[in-house]
Design an enzyme around this catalytic site. Structure first.
Site, PDB file in Angstrom:
ATOM      1  N   GLU A 155       4.176  -1.173   5.360  1.00 35.63           N
ATOM      2  CA  GLU A 155       4.650   0.223   5.249  1.00 35.63           C
ATOM      3  C   GLU A 155       5.085   0.840   6.572  1.00 35.63           C
ATOM      4  O   GLU A 155       4.746   1.982   6.871  1.00 35.63           O
ATOM      5  CB  GLU A 155       3.564   1.084   4.578  1.00 35.63           C
ATOM      6  CG  GLU A 155       3.191   0.559   3.209  1.00 35.63           C
ATOM      7  CD  GLU A 155       2.024   1.294   2.544  1.00 35.63           C
ATOM      8  OE1 GLU A 155       1.603   2.347   3.053  1.00 35.63           O
ATOM      9  OE2 GLU A 155       1.537   0.800   1.514  1.00 35.63           O
ATOM     10  N   GLU A 266       1.950  -5.779  -5.357  1.00 31.53           N
ATOM     11  CA  GLU A 266       0.886  -4.812  -5.707  1.00 31.53           C
ATOM     12  C   GLU A 266       1.192  -4.115  -7.025  1.00 31.53           C
ATOM     13  O   GLU A 266       0.996  -2.905  -7.166  1.00 31.53           O
ATOM     14  CB  GLU A 266       0.731  -3.759  -4.595  1.00 31.53           C
ATOM     15  CG  GLU A 266       0.495  -4.337  -3.220  1.00 31.53           C
ATOM     16  CD  GLU A 266       0.183  -3.289  -2.149  1.00 31.53           C
ATOM     17  OE1 GLU A 266      -0.052  -2.120  -2.491  1.00 31.53           O
ATOM     18  OE2 GLU A 266       0.174  -3.668  -0.965  1.00 31.53           O
TER      19      GLU A 266
END
Ligand code: 9MR
Length: 603
Positions: A155, A266
Site C-alpha cells: 500500500e 486478500e
C-alpha cells in the site's frame, strides 16, 4: 452435492440441533481442486484463531497457501528497535508446515504497521535505510527457504502518487526499490511482490502501480509480482462496473505482459446491513468472476481469501466496515456458503472434473438478475479520437472522463475534448426557441465537475424565494444518485437534485441552490453572464457525509440535467436531458435519471 440438498440438510440439522456435518465432504476440498488447476488457494489467520479446532481443521484441509494475517508485520515482530520476536510467526509457520501449506509472507514494509519508534523517530536517510535493511535481512533471512513469496511493500501508492509515509519522508521515493533489493539479497530465491488495494481495475492508482513496476522491471529492480488485494463491495464485478471482468482482465494482463505474476491476495466481498439470499448470490458471483479471470491468465498464480469464516473477518471490526458483514467463503459456524460452492464448482469444471453445482444452480446466481441496475448499452465509441471519453448516448448515458482537473473561473478552455451534450427538448419549450443549454461533466481524484452553457436571450433571476420557488426562474439542475441503486423511486441520502440558480451570477457565497438534498452536495459554483445567456461551472466533492464516489473506470451514477427558464412570470421553459423522464418526474422519482459513467481517460 446440490444446493437444494445442502439447504435441506442445513434445515434438518438446525431443527434437530445437531452439529453441522460439513456439506463440502462430498466434493473435494478446495486445495485439491486448486492443485488440479495449478494455482494456490489461500487464507489467513492469527495465532489465537488456531485454538478453535474447527477453524484449524477448515484452514488446514481446504487451503494450500497460508498467509500471516497480521503477526509477521514490522510492528509485530520488532516492537523495540533491535529486539525481534518471532514466537507468533513461528507458531503459524508450524501450523502451515503440519498442514503442508505454502507460506506467503505478509508484509515487510507497510506504513500502517510500523513501530512507533520508527514512524515517530527522527532518522536520517542513511539511518532509516539501515533500519529497513536490518529488519528485512533478519526476517527474510530467518525464513529463507520456508517463505518462498513475500509482500515486500504494501500500500505505498495513494491515488495516483506515492503515499506520504514515514519511510518516504526519511528516505525518499526509492525506499520501495531499496526494500525489494534488500529482500532479494536476503533470499535470492524468494518471489517478491508489491501489494495494494483499490487498484484491481483501471484507475489512476493502478496506473501509478503499473508505471512503478514497469520502471522496476526495466531497471532490473528485483520484483516478481503484483498482489491485487480485492477487498470488494458486493456487486463490484457486475457488468458495467469498474471491476467487470474486462477491466480486471485488462489490468492483470498488462501486469502479466511485463513478465510479472499476479495474485489475488486478500479477497473478501462485504455488503451493507444484514446479508440475505440475494446478497449471498451476488457475492458468490463476485468470487466466481474474479477467480475466472485469474484462471484464464497463466500469470495469475494464487487466489487468497482474507479470512476463513465470516465472524473472524477484519471487516467486522473496521471503522468503515459492517459488524454484521458476511464477506467470506464460510459462515460463522464454518459451514461453506454459496460463495464456497461457486468457487469450488468453477475450479472443478476448469480442471475437467465433475461439476459441483448444476448449470441451473450456477445460472441462478450468475444470471444478470432482475435487480441489476445497468440496462444494456451500445458498445462505447469515440467519434473524435481526441475526445477524452466515448460519445454520450443521447438521453441515456454520459461518459465523464477522469482525471481532468477543472478550474471554476468561467474560462472553458479546460473543458476542451470533454464530451458536450446539447439539450433543446423537454415538456415546456420556449415560445421563441431562444433557450437551450449544453453541458459537460468530468472528474478528478477529489471532485465531479459540471459545466452548463445556457443560451437565453432574457435572464430572469433574483425574483423568487429560493427555498420553495427557485425553479420558477432561470436555473440549471444537475441530479446525482450515488447509492448504486439506480432503480430507487424515492429520494434518500445519497440522491440529490442540485438546482443551481442563475442568481449565482451575483457571486453569492454560499451558492444559491434549490432541490432535494442539494445541501448535501457541498457544491461550489461559479456563474457569470455571457453574450448569449449565462454559464455555470460547479464542483461537487467525491467524498461527503452523504456519499463516497469512487473515481474508477466505469463507476456508474444516476444522473440527470434540466433547465428551467422564465421570460418574466413563472417558468415557461423546461428542458430535460434523460429520455426516461419525458414528463418532469426526476424531482420526485430518481429512477427517471439517466446514467453518468466515469471513464478513465487513458483507456
Ligand atoms: O486483517 C488484518 C487485521 O487483523 C489487522 O488488525 C489489520 C491491521 O491494520 O490488518 C488487516 O489486514 C490488512 C492487510 O494486512 C493489508 N491490507 C488490508 C487488510 C485489512 O485491513
Amino acid at each position: 452435492m446440490r444446493i437444494r440438498t445442502i439447504l435441506a440438510l442445513l434445515l434438518l440439522l438446525a431443527i434437530f440441533g445437531m452439529s453441522f456435518v460439513a456439506a463440502q465432504e462430498e466434493s473435494p476440498p478446495l486445495r485439491d481442486l486448486a492443485e488440479a488447476n495449478d494455482i494456490y488457494i489461500g487464507s489467513v489467520a492469527w495465532t489465537q484463531h488456531l485454538s478453535n479446532p474447527r477453524l484449524a481443521e477448515v484452514l488446514g484441509s481446504e487451503f494450500n497457501m497460508f498467509v500471516h494475517e497480521h503477526q509477521a508485520k514490522f510492528c509485530m515482530i520488532q516492537q523495540q528497535r533491535g529486539v525481534f520476536n518471532f514466537t507468533d510467526v513461528d507458531t503459524l509457520m508450524d501450523f502451515a508446515a503440519e498442514n503442508n501449506m505454502v507460506v506467503r509472507g505478509h508484509t515487510l514494509i507497510w506504513h500502517s504497521c510500523e513501530p512507533a519508534w520508527l514512524s515517530e523517530g527522527d532518522f536520517s536517510r542513511d539511518e532509516a535505510i539501515e533500519i529497513m535493511r536490518d529488519h528485512i535481512y533478519t526476517v527474510v533471512g530467518r525464513y529463507k527457504g520456508r517463505i518462498p513469496i513475500w509482500d515486500v511493500v504494501n500500500e505505498a501508492i495513494d491515488g495516483g502518487t506515492y503515499r506520504n509515509t514515514p519511510l518516504l519522508r526519511m528516505i525518499g521515493e526509492d525506499y520501495i526499490e531499496l526494500a525489494f533489493q534488500f529482500a532479494h539479497e536476503a533470499d535470492p530465491d524468494a518471489l517478491l511482490f508489491y501489494n495494494d488495494y483499490g487498484a484491481e481495475g483501471l484507475n489512476a492508482k493502478s496506473q501509478a502501480i503499473y508505471d512503478m513496476v514497469s520502471d522496476f522491471v526495466a531497471r532490473g529492480v528485483p520484483i516478481h509480482g503484483v498482489g491485487l488485494q480485492m477487498h470488494l463491495q458486493v456487486g463490484e464485478t457486475e457488468e458495467g462496473n469498474w471491476l467487470a471482468q474486462e477491466n480486471l482482465r485488462a489490468n492483470m494482463q498488462r501486469i502479466a505482459d511485463l513478465g510479472l505474476q499476479v495474485q489475488v491476495t486478500e479477497m473478501d466481498v462485504r455488503h451493507g446491513g444484514t446479508a440475505n439470499e440475494r446478497i449471498y448470490q451476488r457475492q458468490a458471483a463476485d468470487y466466481r468472476r474474479v477467480l475466472e479471470v485469474c484462471l484464464d491468465l497463466e500469470a495469475c498464480t494464487a487466489f487468497i481469501v482474507w479470512g476463513v469464516s465470516d465472524n473472524l473477518s477484519w471487516i467486522r471490526g473496521w471503522d468503515g466496515g459492517n459488524p454484521q458483514a458476511e464477506p467470506l467463503l464460510f459462515n460463522s459456524n464454518f459451514e461453506p456458503k454459496l460463495a464456497y460452492f461457486a468457487v469450488a464448482d468453477l475450479l472443478a469444471r476448469r480442471a475437467g472434473l465433475e461439476p459441483i453445482l448444476s448449470d441451473e444452480e450456477v445460472d441462478a446466481f450468475m444470471g444478470t438478475g432482475e435487480d441489476t441496475t445497468t440496462a444494456a448499452l451500445p458498445e462505447p465509441t469515440r467519434s473524435n479520437p481526441a475526445q477524452l471519453a466515448p460519445d454520450p448516448v443521447a438521453g441515456v448515458v454520459y461518459y465523464a472522463p477522469f482525471s481532468v482537473s477543472i478550474t471554476l473561473d468561467g474560462d472553458t478552455s479546460d473543458w476542451e475534448n470533454i464530451p458536450r451534450v446539447t439539450v433543446d427538448n423537454g415538456p415546456a419549450l420556449p415560445a421563441n426557441s431562444d433557450t437551450s443549454f449544453s453541458f459537460a461533466v468530468a472528474a478528478d481524484e477529489t471532485s465531479l465537475y459540471f459545466l452548463a452553457e445556457v443560451q437565453d436571450s432574457q435572464l430572469v433571476y433574483g425574483l423568487n424565494e429560493p427555498v420553495s420557488a427557485w425553479y420558477l426562474e432561470d436555473s440549471v439542475e444537475f441530479y446525482l444518485n450515488t447509492t448504486g441503486n439506480l432503480e430507487a423511486t424515492a429520494y434518500e441520502s445519497g440522491i440529490a437534485q442540485i438546482g443551481i440558480l442563475a442568481a449565482n451570477i451575483t457571486g453569492s457565497e454560499p451558492p444559491i441552490l434549490g432541490g432535494s438534498n442539494s445541501g448535501d452536495s457541498h457544491i461550489s459554483v461559479f456563474a457569470m453572464e455571457t453574450e448569449t445567456g449565462y454559464l455555470i461551472e460547479a464542483a461537487v466533492p467525491l467524498e461527503t457525509d452523504a456519499w463516497s464516489i469512487q473515481p474508477r473506470h466505469r463507476a456508474t451514477l444516476g444522473f440527470q440535467a434540466h433547465l428551467n427558464s422564465s421570460s418574466g412570470e413563472g417558468r415557461d421553459t423546461k428542458l430535460i436531458w434523460s429520455s426516461n423522464d419525458p414528463d418532469d418526474q426526476s424531482w420526485t422519482n430518481p429512477s427517471r435519471f439517466g446514467q453518468l459513467v466515469l471513464w478513465y481517460k487513458d483507456f
